[in-house]
Write a protein that holds these residues in place. Structure first.
Motif, short mmCIF file in Angstrom:
data_model
loop_
_atom_site.label_atom_id
_atom_site.label_comp_id
_atom_site.label_asym_id
_atom_site.label_seq_id
_atom_site.Cartn_x
_atom_site.Cartn_y
_atom_site.Cartn_z
N PHE A 1 0.81 -1.20 -0.05
CA PHE A 1 0.12 -0.04 -0.01
C PHE A 1 0.85 1.18 0.10
N LYS A 2 0.40 2.30 -0.26
CA LYS A 2 0.92 3.61 -0.27
C LYS A 2 0.12 4.70 0.22
N THR A 3 0.75 5.71 0.68
CA THR A 3 0.06 6.77 1.41
C THR A 3 0.29 8.04 0.30
N ARG A 4 -0.78 8.95 0.46
CA ARG A 4 -0.78 10.19 -0.11
C ARG A 4 -1.55 11.06 0.35
N ASP A 5 -1.57 12.29 -0.11
CA ASP A 5 -2.45 13.45 0.21
C ASP A 5 -3.69 13.39 -0.49
N ALA A 6 -4.70 13.34 0.32
CA ALA A 6 -6.35 13.20 -0.59
C ALA A 6 -6.49 14.29 -1.04
N THR A 7 -7.14 14.54 -2.22
CA THR A 7 -7.74 15.48 -2.94
C THR A 7 -9.14 15.28 -3.03
N SER A 8 -9.91 16.55 -3.68
CA SER A 8 -11.47 16.54 -3.74
C SER A 8 -11.97 15.34 -4.45
N THR A 9 -11.11 14.73 -5.35
CA THR A 9 -11.90 13.21 -6.07
C THR A 9 -11.75 12.35 -4.92
N ASP A 10 -11.08 12.31 -3.88
CA ASP A 10 -11.04 11.43 -2.68
C ASP A 10 -12.33 11.40 -1.62
N ALA A 11 -13.13 12.52 -1.96
CA ALA A 11 -14.04 13.07 -0.87
C ALA A 11 -15.03 11.93 -0.59
N SER A 12 -15.45 11.00 -1.54
CA SER A 12 -16.40 9.91 -1.34
C SER A 12 -15.78 8.85 -0.48
N HIS A 13 -14.46 8.76 -0.55
CA HIS A 13 -13.73 7.76 0.35
C HIS A 13 -13.75 8.35 1.54
N VAL A 14 -13.21 9.35 1.83
CA VAL A 14 -13.16 10.26 3.15
C VAL A 14 -14.57 10.06 3.73
N ASP A 15 -15.58 10.30 3.06
CA ASP A 15 -17.12 10.60 3.55
C ASP A 15 -17.38 9.12 3.89
N ARG A 16 -17.30 8.10 3.36
CA ARG A 16 -17.58 6.76 3.53
C ARG A 16 -16.65 6.20 4.74
N LEU A 17 -15.64 6.64 4.97
CA LEU A 17 -14.79 6.15 6.08
C LEU A 17 -15.09 6.93 7.31
N LEU A 18 -15.50 8.17 7.39
CA LEU A 18 -15.93 8.88 8.44
C LEU A 18 -17.40 8.54 8.85
N ARG A 19 -18.24 8.29 7.93
CA ARG A 19 -19.55 7.68 8.37
C ARG A 19 -19.50 6.10 8.79
N SER A 20 -18.70 5.38 8.57
CA SER A 20 -18.20 4.17 9.23
C SER A 20 -17.74 4.25 10.32
N LEU A 21 -16.84 5.31 10.92
CA LEU A 21 -16.46 5.40 12.07
C LEU A 21 -17.65 6.02 13.14
N CYS B 1 -4.45 0.49 -1.08
CA CYS B 1 -4.08 -0.91 -1.48
C CYS B 1 -4.66 -1.67 -2.62
N GLN B 2 -3.91 -1.95 -3.40
CA GLN B 2 -4.34 -2.55 -4.76
C GLN B 2 -5.63 -1.86 -5.35
N GLY B 3 -5.09 -0.58 -5.53
CA GLY B 3 -5.99 0.49 -6.12
C GLY B 3 -7.17 0.93 -5.30
N GLN B 4 -7.38 0.47 -4.30
CA GLN B 4 -8.69 0.74 -3.43
C GLN B 4 -8.24 1.69 -1.91
N VAL B 5 -8.95 2.65 -1.71
CA VAL B 5 -8.78 3.31 -0.57
C VAL B 5 -9.00 2.66 0.60
N ALA B 6 -7.95 2.20 1.24
CA ALA B 6 -8.28 1.31 2.34
C ALA B 6 -8.35 2.03 3.72
#
Length: 150
Positions: A3-23, A57-62
């Motif tokens: 896996f790799k880490t990187r800065d999130a951009t506005s295109t990652d908003a749906s992933h951040v949203d999903r993860l925040l809601r899961s928390l 990880c493998q192209g998916q936001v983990a």
């Protein structure tokens, strides 16, 4: 698993949203959420106040870690305030959370900043995770107030 880490951009908003809601679901506070996907998109692209790192990880936001920069009056300097660290359940235990926190620590070191965040006392897995990283855990009551006119 790589896996790799990187800065999130506005295109990652749906992933951040999903993860925040899961928390929020995990913590039983979903009803407290008032932000929208558009709010996250805007915050990641325009505000300069809200930041996030994502792990892929493998192209998916983990997982992701969200944070802000602030002024710490007691130390008279910059502080990195971690808001939330969330790792998708299927990616836990493989180093994603550690990688996100280490990448965040690098950001703090670059600016000579300390890091600070809150942990729910009932989240035993989080407490153990942070202890393994060597984090100093302190008991402190967090006060929240939503003043109203009147």
């Amino acid at each position: 698993m790589s896996f790799k880490t990187r800065d999130a951009t506005s295109t990652d908003a749906s992933h951040v949203d999903r993860l925040l809601r899961s928390l929020a679901d995990f913590e039983g506070v979903s009803d407290d959420l008032t932000f929208t996907l558009a709010d996250i998109e805007r915050a990641l692209s325009e505000s300069g106040q809200f930041h996030a790192l994502v792990a892929e990880c493998q192209g998916q936001v983990a997982g992701c870690v969200t944070y802000t920069w602030d002024f710490a009056i007691w130390s008279g300097g910059t502080i990195l305030r971690v808001d939330d660290l969330i790792v998708d359940e299927k990616y836990r235990g493989v180093g994603v959370g550690t990688a996100l926190m280490r990448a965040l620590a690098e950001r703090a070191l670059e600016r000579g900043a300390k890091m600070r965040w809150e942990v729910e006392p009932s989240n035993e897995n989080a407490l153990k995770f942070y202890a393994r990283l060597g984090v100093t855990l302190r008991n402190k009551i967090v006060a929240r107030w939503s003043p109203t006119k009147g």
